[in-house]
Design a protein around this motif. Structure first.
Motif, short mmCIF file in Angstrom:
data_model
loop_
_atom_site.label_atom_id
_atom_site.label_comp_id
_atom_site.label_asym_id
_atom_site.label_seq_id
_atom_site.Cartn_x
_atom_site.Cartn_y
_atom_site.Cartn_z
N ALA A 28 0.55 -1.14 0.15
CA ALA A 28 0.01 0.33 -0.09
C ALA A 28 0.41 1.31 0.53
N GLN A 33 -4.80 3.81 2.08
CA GLN A 33 -4.94 2.94 1.16
C GLN A 33 -5.38 1.70 2.01
N THR A 36 -8.97 2.71 2.03
CA THR A 36 -10.19 2.48 0.71
C THR A 36 -10.32 1.38 0.00
#
Length: 131
Positions: A28, A33, A36
């Motif tokens: 990531a 992130q 999400t």
């Protein structure tokens, strides 16, 4: 609610289950992130954030990865304090020349193997339940 610690019972009752789909290890860009992407699993290392994602999600987001894995769950409720399960599984897969990455969670152990090796890995694990 503690899990099983007896290695003989763990091996006899591990009942490996091949989960549907293909999975990848990737990095990531940030902890934000991770939220999400909703990965199957992630681990914060000092060098970065490793995630295990469904391959289709990584592909859709153009996130690079090196290998595609199958996900096998040992359905026995293993204790985090059990001794020998990881070693026995790793040894059986090593003898079958199959690489593996093992993730221990509260209830079960999860094994990621190269997707092409999934059928042989299942055979090796089922053989281990009978030994």
């Amino acid at each position: 609610m503690s899990g099983e610690i007896n290695i003989t019972k763990l091996l006899q009752n591990m009942k490996p289950e091949l989960n549907a789909g293909e999975y990848v290890y990737c990095l990531a860009d940030s902890k934000e992130q991770v939220v999400t992407l909703d990965p199957l699993c992630y681990f914060l290392e000092k060098e970065g954030v490793t995630m295990i994602l469904p391959k289709e999600k990584a592909d859709a987001m153009s996130i690079p990865y090196a290998t595609t894995c199958a996900w096998i769950t040992l359905t026995v409720h293993s204790s985090l304090e059990a001794v020998g399960l990881t070693a026995a599984v790793s040894k059986a897969l090593t003898e079958a020349n199959i690489s593996c990455n093992i993730v221990a969670a509260f209830y079960h152990d999860h094994i990621f193997v190269p997707i092409a090796d999934a059928p042989r890995a299942m055979d090796a694990l089922f053989a281990l339940t009978k030994s």
